[in-house]
Design a protein around this motif. Structure first.
Motif, PDB file in Angstrom:
ATOM      1  N   ILE A  90       0.781  -1.317  -0.140  1.00 28.77           N
ATOM      2  CA  ILE A  90      -0.043  -0.085   0.072  1.00 28.77           C
ATOM      3  C   ILE A  90       0.932   1.333  -0.059  1.00 28.77           C
ATOM      4  O   ILE A  90       0.637   2.258  -0.816  1.00 28.77           O
ATOM      5  N   ARG A  91       1.865   1.122   0.945  1.00 29.78           N
ATOM      6  CA  ARG A  91       2.764   2.208   1.020  1.00 29.78           C
ATOM      7  C   ARG A  91       3.320   2.793  -0.460  1.00 29.78           C
ATOM      8  O   ARG A  91       3.560   3.788  -0.820  1.00 29.78           O
ATOM      9  N   ARG A  92       3.751   1.735  -1.167  1.00 29.96           N
ATOM     10  CA  ARG A  92       4.573   2.014  -2.398  1.00 29.96           C
ATOM     11  C   ARG A  92       3.433   2.393  -3.798  1.00 29.96           C
ATOM     12  O   ARG A  92       3.916   3.080  -4.446  1.00 29.96           O
ATOM     13  N   GLU A  93       2.376   1.893  -3.391  1.00 31.30           N
ATOM     14  CA  GLU A  93       1.385   2.084  -4.763  1.00 31.30           C
ATOM     15  C   GLU A  93       0.704   3.437  -4.382  1.00 31.30           C
ATOM     16  O   GLU A  93      -0.184   3.998  -5.460  1.00 31.30           O
ATOM     17  N   SER A  94       0.644   3.886  -3.346  1.00 29.47           N
ATOM     18  CA  SER A  94      -0.122   5.049  -2.961  1.00 29.47           C
ATOM     19  C   SER A  94       0.912   6.403  -3.023  1.00 29.47           C
ATOM     20  O   SER A  94       2.104   6.253  -3.140  1.00 29.47           O
ATOM     21  N   SER A  95       0.342   7.572  -3.130  1.00 26.83           N
ATOM     22  CA  SER A  95       1.237   8.800  -3.080  1.00 26.83           C
ATOM     23  C   SER A  95       1.945   8.863  -1.832  1.00 26.83           C
ATOM     24  O   SER A  95       1.189   8.905  -0.858  1.00 26.83           O
ATOM     25  N   SER A  96       2.881   9.066  -1.769  1.00 23.05           N
ATOM     26  CA  SER A  96       3.825   9.437  -0.454  1.00 23.05           C
ATOM     27  C   SER A  96       3.466   8.644   0.653  1.00 23.05           C
ATOM     28  O   SER A  96       3.245   9.073   1.694  1.00 23.05           O
ATOM     29  N   ARG A 224      -6.278   7.575 -19.382  1.00 23.32           N
ATOM     30  CA  ARG A 224      -6.047   6.943 -18.271  1.00 23.32           C
ATOM     31  C   ARG A 224      -4.660   7.505 -17.503  1.00 23.32           C
ATOM     32  O   ARG A 224      -3.789   7.118 -18.073  1.00 23.32           O
ATOM     33  N   PRO A 225      -4.956   8.500 -16.728  1.00 19.73           N
ATOM     34  CA  PRO A 225      -3.772   9.356 -16.125  1.00 19.73           C
ATOM     35  C   PRO A 225      -3.542   8.476 -14.788  1.00 19.73           C
ATOM     36  O   PRO A 225      -4.405   8.032 -13.933  1.00 19.73           O
ATOM     37  N   ARG A 226      -2.253   8.741 -14.212  1.00 19.95           N
ATOM     38  CA  ARG A 226      -1.961   8.202 -12.979  1.00 19.95           C
ATOM     39  C   ARG A 226      -1.038   9.081 -12.427  1.00 19.95           C
ATOM     40  O   ARG A 226       0.082   9.190 -13.101  1.00 19.95           O
ATOM     41  N   TYR A 227      -1.007   9.910 -11.084  1.00 22.09           N
ATOM     42  CA  TYR A 227      -0.258  10.806 -10.675  1.00 22.09           C
ATOM     43  C   TYR A 227       0.531  10.065  -9.547  1.00 22.09           C
ATOM     44  O   TYR A 227      -0.328  10.167  -8.503  1.00 22.09           O
ATOM     45  N   ARG A 228       1.553   9.785  -9.533  1.00 22.41           N
ATOM     46  CA  ARG A 228       2.221   9.452  -8.216  1.00 22.41           C
ATOM     47  C   ARG A 228       2.074   7.991  -7.952  1.00 22.41           C
ATOM     48  O   ARG A 228       1.026   7.145  -8.692  1.00 22.41           O
ATOM     49  N   GLY A 229       2.776   7.587  -6.977  1.00 21.75           N
ATOM     50  CA  GLY A 229       2.759   6.135  -6.495  1.00 21.75           C
ATOM     51  C   GLY A 229       3.758   5.508  -6.837  1.00 21.75           C
ATOM     52  O   GLY A 229       4.561   6.122  -7.897  1.00 21.75           O
ATOM     53  N   GLY A 231       6.766   4.360  -5.020  1.00 25.80           N
ATOM     54  CA  GLY A 231       7.934   4.840  -4.585  1.00 25.80           C
ATOM     55  C   GLY A 231       7.856   6.400  -4.401  1.00 25.80           C
ATOM     56  O   GLY A 231       6.708   7.076  -4.738  1.00 25.80           O
ATOM     57  N   TRP A 232       8.746   6.756  -3.969  1.00 32.30           N
ATOM     58  CA  TRP A 232       9.094   8.173  -3.817  1.00 32.30           C
ATOM     59  C   TRP A 232      10.099   8.840  -4.828  1.00 32.30           C
ATOM     60  O   TRP A 232      11.091   8.494  -4.766  1.00 32.30           O
ATOM     61  N   PRO A 233       9.881   9.916  -5.506  1.00 28.19           N
ATOM     62  CA  PRO A 233       8.458  10.741  -5.390  1.00 28.19           C
ATOM     63  C   PRO A 233       7.577  10.007  -6.569  1.00 28.19           C
ATOM     64  O   PRO A 233       6.450  10.525  -6.686  1.00 28.19           O
ATOM     65  N   GLY A 234       7.971   8.762  -7.056  1.00 32.20           N
ATOM     66  CA  GLY A 234       7.127   7.965  -7.872  1.00 32.20           C
ATOM     67  C   GLY A 234       7.177   8.394  -9.219  1.00 32.20           C
ATOM     68  O   GLY A 234       7.835   8.992  -9.885  1.00 32.20           O
TER      69      GLY A 234
END
Length: 396
Positions: A90-96, A224-229, A231-234
Protein backbone atom coordinates in the motif's frame (compact mmCIF):
# COMPACT_ATOMS: atom_id res chain seq x y z
CA UNK A 1 -14.83 34.53 -7.92
CA UNK A 2 -18.47 35.61 -7.66
CA UNK A 3 -19.86 38.92 -6.47
CA UNK A 4 -23.19 40.70 -6.38
CA UNK A 5 -23.23 44.16 -7.94
CA UNK A 6 -26.52 46.06 -7.87
CA UNK A 7 -28.44 42.80 -7.67
CA UNK A 8 -26.55 41.21 -10.57
CA UNK A 9 -24.28 38.20 -10.11
CA UNK A 10 -20.83 38.66 -11.68
CA UNK A 11 -18.15 36.01 -12.28
CA UNK A 12 -14.38 36.53 -12.56
CA UNK A 13 -12.61 33.51 -14.06
CA UNK A 14 -9.13 34.82 -13.23
CA UNK A 15 -9.85 34.50 -9.49
CA UNK A 16 -11.91 31.29 -9.63
CA UNK A 17 -10.38 28.51 -7.52
CA UNK A 18 -12.34 25.78 -9.33
CA UNK A 19 -13.98 24.23 -6.26
CA UNK A 20 -17.51 24.06 -7.66
CA UNK A 21 -19.21 25.11 -4.42
CA UNK A 22 -21.24 27.83 -6.16
CA UNK A 23 -23.14 25.40 -8.36
CA UNK A 24 -23.73 23.08 -5.40
CA UNK A 25 -25.34 25.70 -3.14
CA UNK A 26 -27.48 27.51 -5.71
CA UNK A 27 -31.13 26.92 -4.72
CA UNK A 28 -32.41 27.70 -8.23
CA UNK A 29 -29.86 25.72 -10.29
CA UNK A 30 -28.93 29.01 -11.92
CA UNK A 31 -25.21 28.18 -12.02
CA UNK A 32 -23.80 25.64 -14.45
CA UNK A 33 -20.27 24.51 -15.23
CA UNK A 34 -18.84 24.56 -18.74
CA UNK A 35 -15.68 22.55 -19.47
CA UNK A 36 -12.89 24.47 -21.18
CA UNK A 37 -10.18 23.08 -23.43
CA UNK A 38 -7.61 23.50 -20.63
CA UNK A 39 -9.63 21.21 -18.33
CA UNK A 40 -10.91 24.04 -16.13
CA UNK A 41 -14.52 25.16 -15.95
CA UNK A 42 -16.24 28.42 -16.70
CA UNK A 43 -19.12 29.38 -14.45
CA UNK A 44 -22.23 30.17 -16.46
CA UNK A 45 -25.02 32.14 -14.76
CA UNK A 46 -28.61 31.71 -15.84
CA UNK A 47 -29.79 35.27 -15.24
CA UNK A 48 -33.43 34.31 -15.76
CA UNK A 49 -33.19 31.89 -12.82
CA UNK A 50 -30.82 33.76 -10.48
CA UNK A 51 -32.64 35.33 -7.53
CA UNK A 52 -29.52 37.15 -6.23
CA UNK A 53 -29.73 35.36 -2.89
CA UNK A 54 -25.96 35.57 -2.42
CA UNK A 55 -25.44 31.97 -1.24
CA UNK A 56 -22.82 31.35 -3.92
CA UNK A 57 -21.00 34.58 -3.05
CA UNK A 58 -20.89 33.72 0.66
CA UNK A 59 -19.52 30.22 -0.02
CA UNK A 60 -16.92 31.22 -2.64
CA UNK A 61 -13.44 30.75 -1.12
CA UNK A 62 -11.89 33.33 -3.44
CA UNK A 63 -13.95 36.02 -1.70
CA UNK A 64 -12.27 35.39 1.64
CA UNK A 65 -9.19 37.60 2.08
CA UNK A 66 -6.63 37.36 4.88
CA UNK A 67 -3.76 39.60 5.89
CA UNK A 68 -1.74 36.55 7.05
CA UNK A 69 -0.32 38.45 10.01
CA UNK A 70 1.32 35.93 12.33
CA UNK A 71 0.80 33.09 9.84
CA UNK A 72 4.28 31.67 10.38
CA UNK A 73 4.34 32.12 14.14
CA UNK A 74 4.73 28.87 15.99
CA UNK A 75 6.06 26.72 13.14
CA UNK A 76 9.14 25.89 15.18
CA UNK A 77 6.89 24.56 17.96
CA UNK A 78 4.58 22.48 15.80
CA UNK A 79 4.84 18.68 15.74
CA UNK A 80 6.10 16.99 12.61
CA UNK A 81 6.16 13.38 11.43
CA UNK A 82 7.31 11.39 8.45
CA UNK A 83 4.51 8.88 8.07
CA UNK A 84 3.47 5.97 5.89
CA UNK A 85 1.27 2.88 5.84
CA UNK A 86 2.63 -0.16 7.65
CA UNK A 87 1.93 -2.37 4.61
CA UNK A 88 4.72 -1.88 2.08
CA UNK A 89 2.51 -2.72 -0.91
CA UNK A 90 0.00 0.00 0.00
CA UNK A 91 2.83 2.35 0.87
CA UNK A 92 4.48 1.82 -2.51
CA UNK A 93 1.35 2.09 -4.66
CA UNK A 94 -0.08 5.18 -2.96
CA UNK A 95 1.14 8.76 -3.18
CA UNK A 96 3.86 9.51 -0.62
CA UNK A 97 3.31 6.42 1.49
CA UNK A 98 -0.49 6.47 1.56
CA UNK A 99 -1.07 8.64 4.64
CA UNK A 100 -4.18 10.43 3.36
CA UNK A 101 -6.02 7.29 2.28
CA UNK A 102 -5.03 5.56 5.52
CA UNK A 103 -6.41 8.40 7.64
CA UNK A 104 -9.75 8.14 5.87
CA UNK A 105 -10.08 4.36 6.08
CA UNK A 106 -8.73 3.89 9.61
CA UNK A 107 -10.72 6.81 11.02
CA UNK A 108 -13.95 5.29 9.73
CA UNK A 109 -13.06 1.72 10.70
CA UNK A 110 -12.08 2.73 14.24
CA UNK A 111 -15.07 5.07 14.72
CA UNK A 112 -12.81 8.09 15.09
CA UNK A 113 -15.23 9.85 12.72
CA UNK A 114 -18.67 8.99 11.41
CA UNK A 115 -18.23 10.46 7.96
CA UNK A 116 -15.54 11.73 5.59
CA UNK A 117 -15.90 14.04 2.61
CA UNK A 118 -13.06 13.50 0.13
CA UNK A 119 -12.61 12.24 -3.45
CA UNK A 120 -13.57 9.05 -5.29
CA UNK A 121 -12.05 7.80 -8.55
CA UNK A 122 -14.20 7.98 -11.69
CA UNK A 123 -13.75 6.63 -15.21
CA UNK A 124 -14.13 9.93 -17.05
CA UNK A 125 -12.41 13.30 -16.87
CA UNK A 126 -11.47 14.71 -14.38
CA UNK A 127 -11.27 11.11 -13.06
CA UNK A 128 -12.36 12.10 -9.55
CA UNK A 129 -15.39 13.62 -7.83
CA UNK A 130 -16.46 14.47 -4.31
CA UNK A 131 -17.68 11.60 -2.15
CA UNK A 132 -19.12 11.16 1.34
CA UNK A 133 -17.74 8.04 3.00
CA UNK A 134 -19.12 6.24 6.05
CA UNK A 135 -18.53 2.87 7.69
CA UNK A 136 -21.34 1.56 5.49
CA UNK A 137 -19.74 3.16 2.43
CA UNK A 138 -16.15 2.36 3.35
CA UNK A 139 -13.66 2.98 0.53
CA UNK A 140 -10.80 0.74 -0.48
CA UNK A 141 -7.39 2.19 -1.30
CA UNK A 142 -8.19 1.75 -4.99
CA UNK A 143 -11.46 3.69 -4.70
CA UNK A 144 -9.61 6.90 -3.88
CA UNK A 145 -7.25 8.69 -6.29
CA UNK A 146 -3.58 9.25 -5.67
CA UNK A 147 -2.44 12.84 -6.03
CA UNK A 148 -4.42 14.63 -8.74
CA UNK A 149 -2.47 17.18 -10.77
CA UNK A 150 -5.31 18.60 -12.77
CA UNK A 151 -8.15 20.59 -11.27
CA UNK A 152 -11.16 18.78 -9.80
CA UNK A 153 -14.42 20.50 -8.83
CA UNK A 154 -14.26 18.76 -5.47
CA UNK A 155 -17.22 20.50 -3.81
CA UNK A 156 -19.96 19.80 -6.33
CA UNK A 157 -21.16 16.70 -4.46
CA UNK A 158 -21.74 18.25 -1.04
CA UNK A 159 -25.34 17.12 -1.21
CA UNK A 160 -24.03 13.64 -0.42
CA UNK A 161 -22.94 14.74 3.08
CA UNK A 162 -25.35 13.32 5.63
CA UNK A 163 -25.78 14.57 9.22
CA UNK A 164 -23.28 12.91 11.53
CA UNK A 165 -21.67 13.51 14.89
CA UNK A 166 -18.05 13.74 13.75
CA UNK A 167 -17.10 14.70 10.22
CA UNK A 168 -13.68 14.71 8.54
CA UNK A 169 -13.07 17.07 5.63
CA UNK A 170 -10.12 16.36 3.32
CA UNK A 171 -9.01 18.85 0.68
CA UNK A 172 -6.84 21.78 -0.26
CA UNK A 173 -7.22 25.05 1.64
CA UNK A 174 -9.65 26.57 -0.85
CA UNK A 175 -11.78 23.42 -0.82
CA UNK A 176 -11.83 23.38 2.99
CA UNK A 177 -12.87 27.04 3.10
CA UNK A 178 -15.69 26.31 0.66
CA UNK A 179 -16.82 23.27 2.66
CA UNK A 180 -16.68 25.24 5.93
CA UNK A 181 -19.36 27.54 4.56
CA UNK A 182 -21.94 24.79 4.02
CA UNK A 183 -21.56 22.21 6.79
CA UNK A 184 -23.17 24.11 9.66
CA UNK A 185 -25.85 21.95 11.19
CA UNK A 186 -24.65 18.77 9.51
CA UNK A 187 -22.27 17.67 12.27
CA UNK A 188 -21.27 18.35 15.87
CA UNK A 189 -17.49 18.21 15.38
CA UNK A 190 -15.21 18.71 12.38
CA UNK A 191 -11.70 17.44 11.72
CA UNK A 192 -9.94 19.10 8.80
CA UNK A 193 -7.09 17.48 6.86
CA UNK A 194 -5.41 19.91 4.46
CA UNK A 195 -3.56 18.72 1.37
CA UNK A 196 -0.70 21.22 1.16
CA UNK A 197 -1.10 23.14 -2.08
CA UNK A 198 0.72 26.02 -3.71
CA UNK A 199 -0.65 25.55 -7.22
CA UNK A 200 -3.32 23.43 -8.84
CA UNK A 201 -2.78 22.66 -12.51
CA UNK A 202 -4.76 22.90 -15.71
CA UNK A 203 -4.95 19.90 -18.03
CA UNK A 204 -2.31 21.60 -20.20
CA UNK A 205 0.24 20.50 -17.61
CA UNK A 206 -0.67 16.85 -18.25
CA UNK A 207 -0.62 17.51 -22.00
CA UNK A 208 2.95 18.74 -21.64
CA UNK A 209 3.98 15.69 -19.63
CA UNK A 210 2.36 13.41 -22.20
CA UNK A 211 4.40 15.13 -24.91
CA UNK A 212 7.60 14.55 -22.94
CA UNK A 213 6.65 10.86 -22.74
CA UNK A 214 6.13 10.68 -26.50
CA UNK A 215 2.35 10.38 -26.35
CA UNK A 216 -0.61 12.75 -26.15
CA UNK A 217 -3.87 13.46 -24.36
CA UNK A 218 -6.71 12.77 -26.85
CA UNK A 219 -9.19 15.54 -27.59
CA UNK A 220 -12.08 13.45 -26.28
CA UNK A 221 -10.22 13.13 -22.94
CA UNK A 222 -10.58 9.37 -22.97
CA UNK A 223 -7.28 8.38 -21.43
CA UNK A 224 -6.02 6.91 -18.19
CA UNK A 225 -3.79 9.16 -16.08
CA UNK A 226 -1.98 8.21 -12.92
CA UNK A 227 -0.18 10.74 -10.80
CA UNK A 228 2.32 9.42 -8.29
CA UNK A 229 2.65 6.15 -6.44
CA UNK A 230 5.27 3.37 -6.84
CA UNK A 231 7.77 4.85 -4.43
CA UNK A 232 9.03 8.34 -3.75
CA UNK A 233 8.57 10.64 -5.51
CA UNK A 234 6.98 8.08 -7.82
CA UNK A 235 5.80 8.27 -11.42
CA UNK A 236 3.29 9.98 -13.67
CA UNK A 237 1.52 7.90 -16.30
CA UNK A 238 -0.63 8.65 -19.32
CA UNK A 239 -2.14 5.39 -20.55
CA UNK A 240 0.88 3.06 -20.93
CA UNK A 241 3.58 5.75 -20.99
CA UNK A 242 5.23 6.92 -17.79
CA UNK A 243 7.84 9.33 -16.47
CA UNK A 244 9.61 9.65 -13.10
CA UNK A 245 7.83 12.34 -11.11
CA UNK A 246 11.00 14.19 -10.07
CA UNK A 247 11.69 14.81 -13.79
CA UNK A 248 8.05 15.53 -14.56
CA UNK A 249 7.68 18.18 -11.86
CA UNK A 250 10.69 20.31 -12.78
CA UNK A 251 9.03 22.50 -15.43
CA UNK A 252 5.31 22.59 -14.44
CA UNK A 253 5.88 23.01 -10.72
CA UNK A 254 9.38 24.46 -10.54
CA UNK A 255 8.41 27.29 -12.89
CA UNK A 256 4.71 27.42 -11.92
CA UNK A 257 3.47 26.86 -15.46
CA UNK A 258 -0.18 26.01 -16.25
CA UNK A 259 -1.26 27.06 -12.76
CA UNK A 260 -4.98 27.55 -12.13
CA UNK A 261 -5.36 31.37 -12.13
CA UNK A 262 -7.36 31.37 -8.89
CA UNK A 263 -4.40 29.85 -7.05
CA UNK A 264 -2.70 33.24 -7.29
CA UNK A 265 -5.19 34.69 -4.80
CA UNK A 266 -4.59 32.06 -2.11
CA UNK A 267 -1.62 32.16 0.26
CA UNK A 268 -2.97 29.63 2.76
CA UNK A 269 -1.05 26.59 1.53
CA UNK A 270 -1.19 24.82 4.91
CA UNK A 271 -4.90 25.46 5.41
CA UNK A 272 -4.32 27.26 8.70
CA UNK A 273 -6.89 29.97 7.91
CA UNK A 274 -9.30 27.20 6.90
CA UNK A 275 -8.98 25.60 10.34
CA UNK A 276 -6.80 22.63 9.38
CA UNK A 277 -5.88 20.24 12.20
CA UNK A 278 -3.09 18.66 10.16
CA UNK A 279 -1.45 19.31 6.79
CA UNK A 280 -0.07 16.63 4.49
CA UNK A 281 2.76 17.39 2.08
CA UNK A 282 5.54 15.77 0.08
CA UNK A 283 8.97 15.50 1.73
CA UNK A 284 10.85 17.36 -1.02
CA UNK A 285 14.48 18.18 -0.20
CA UNK A 286 14.57 15.98 2.92
CA UNK A 287 13.98 12.49 1.51
CA UNK A 288 15.96 10.84 -1.30
CA UNK A 289 14.43 8.75 -4.07
CA UNK A 290 13.24 5.40 -2.71
CA UNK A 291 11.00 2.48 -3.61
CA UNK A 292 8.37 3.11 -0.91
CA UNK A 293 7.53 6.68 0.08
CA UNK A 294 6.36 8.77 3.00
CA UNK A 295 4.37 11.92 3.78
CA UNK A 296 5.47 14.90 5.82
CA UNK A 297 2.72 15.59 8.38
CA UNK A 298 2.43 18.97 10.11
CA UNK A 299 0.23 18.94 13.22
CA UNK A 300 -1.53 22.23 13.93
CA UNK A 301 -3.89 21.29 16.78
CA UNK A 302 -4.11 18.77 19.63
CA UNK A 303 -7.09 17.24 17.82
CA UNK A 304 -4.85 16.62 14.82
CA UNK A 305 -2.34 14.81 17.02
CA UNK A 306 -5.07 12.61 18.52
CA UNK A 307 -6.32 11.76 15.04
CA UNK A 308 -2.89 10.43 14.05
CA UNK A 309 -2.53 8.41 17.24
CA UNK A 310 -5.80 6.58 16.62
CA UNK A 311 -4.89 5.36 13.14
CA UNK A 312 -3.32 1.97 13.86
CA UNK A 313 -2.07 1.32 10.32
CA UNK A 314 0.24 4.35 10.31
CA UNK A 315 3.95 4.38 11.04
CA UNK A 316 4.92 7.83 12.32
CA UNK A 317 8.49 9.00 12.85
CA UNK A 318 8.81 12.26 14.84
CA UNK A 319 10.88 14.99 13.20
CA UNK A 320 12.29 18.26 14.48
CA UNK A 321 11.59 21.59 12.82
CA UNK A 322 15.21 21.85 11.66
CA UNK A 323 14.92 18.45 9.98
CA UNK A 324 11.77 19.30 8.01
CA UNK A 325 12.21 23.04 7.40
CA UNK A 326 13.61 22.63 3.85
CA UNK A 327 10.43 20.77 2.83
CA UNK A 328 7.97 23.24 4.35
CA UNK A 329 8.48 25.84 1.58
CA UNK A 330 7.82 28.65 4.06
CA UNK A 331 9.64 31.24 1.94
CA UNK A 332 7.66 30.26 -1.14
CA UNK A 333 4.37 30.42 0.77
CA UNK A 334 5.37 33.90 1.98
CA UNK A 335 5.99 34.94 -1.64
CA UNK A 336 2.47 33.84 -2.53
CA UNK A 337 1.04 35.83 0.35
CA UNK A 338 2.80 39.10 -0.44
CA UNK A 339 1.90 38.95 -4.15
CA UNK A 340 -1.75 37.96 -3.60
CA UNK A 341 -3.02 41.60 -3.43
CA UNK A 342 -1.40 42.31 -6.80
CA UNK A 343 -3.30 39.44 -8.42
CA UNK A 344 -6.47 40.80 -6.84
CA UNK A 345 -5.84 44.10 -8.63
CA UNK A 346 -5.22 46.15 -5.51
CA UNK A 347 -2.65 48.94 -5.16
CA UNK A 348 0.44 47.51 -3.52
CA UNK A 349 4.18 47.88 -3.06
CA UNK A 350 6.04 48.45 -6.30
CA UNK A 351 8.51 45.65 -5.63
CA UNK A 352 5.70 43.11 -5.40
CA UNK A 353 4.08 44.48 -8.56
CA UNK A 354 7.39 44.08 -10.41
CA UNK A 355 7.73 40.54 -9.09
CA UNK A 356 4.30 39.57 -10.43
CA UNK A 357 4.96 41.14 -13.82
CA UNK A 358 8.28 39.33 -14.08
CA UNK A 359 6.68 36.04 -13.08
CA UNK A 360 3.90 36.32 -15.65
CA UNK A 361 6.28 37.31 -18.44
CA UNK A 362 8.63 34.46 -17.62
CA UNK A 363 5.74 31.99 -17.57
CA UNK A 364 4.48 33.17 -20.96
CA UNK A 365 7.93 32.80 -22.50
CA UNK A 366 8.53 29.33 -21.07
CA UNK A 367 5.08 28.11 -22.11
CA UNK A 368 5.66 29.38 -25.63
CA UNK A 369 8.94 27.48 -25.83
CA UNK A 370 7.70 24.14 -24.51
CA UNK A 371 4.28 24.25 -26.23
CA UNK A 372 5.25 25.47 -29.68
CA UNK A 373 8.45 23.50 -30.30
CA UNK A 374 8.46 19.80 -31.09
CA UNK A 375 9.39 17.39 -28.35
CA UNK A 376 12.68 18.56 -26.84
CA UNK A 377 15.47 16.34 -25.49
CA UNK A 378 15.26 15.88 -21.72
CA UNK A 379 18.46 17.89 -21.28
CA UNK A 380 16.66 20.96 -22.70
CA UNK A 381 13.91 20.71 -20.10
CA UNK A 382 16.51 20.38 -17.37
CA UNK A 383 18.21 23.55 -18.59
CA UNK A 384 14.90 25.43 -18.66
CA UNK A 385 14.12 24.23 -15.14
CA UNK A 386 17.40 25.70 -13.89
CA UNK A 387 16.81 29.18 -15.29
CA UNK A 388 16.76 31.84 -12.55
CA UNK A 389 13.29 32.47 -11.13
CA UNK A 390 12.72 36.19 -11.69
CA UNK A 391 9.97 36.48 -9.06
CA UNK A 392 12.19 34.97 -6.40
CA UNK A 393 15.14 37.16 -7.34
CA UNK A 394 13.03 40.30 -6.94
CA UNK A 395 11.51 39.14 -3.65
CA UNK A 396 14.80 38.08 -2.05
Amino acid sequence: MLELNKGKLLYTFEQCQQCGICSAVCPENAISLSLRKDGLHDIEIGTERCIACGKCVKSCPANKEYNYEGYFDGFEQKKYFLGYHADNRIRRESSSGGICKTLIIDSLKNSVVDGVYSLRCTDSFPFARGEFYTRENLPSFGDMPNSVYHSVMACTEIGRIQPCKRLMLVGTACQLRALNSVIKGKCDEIIRVCIFCKQQKTLDSTRFLAKVMGTSVPQNLRFRPRYRGDGWPGIVRVDESELPWNRAAQIPFGKRLWTVPGCNVCGDSFGIEAGADISLMDPWCIRPHNDLGETLVTVHTPEGGRLLQRCASLILKPQSFSEVEPALSLKDVWRKQVTEPVFRGKPYKERYVRAVRAELNQQRLLRMVVEKLPRLPIICYRILAKLPDLRNLILK
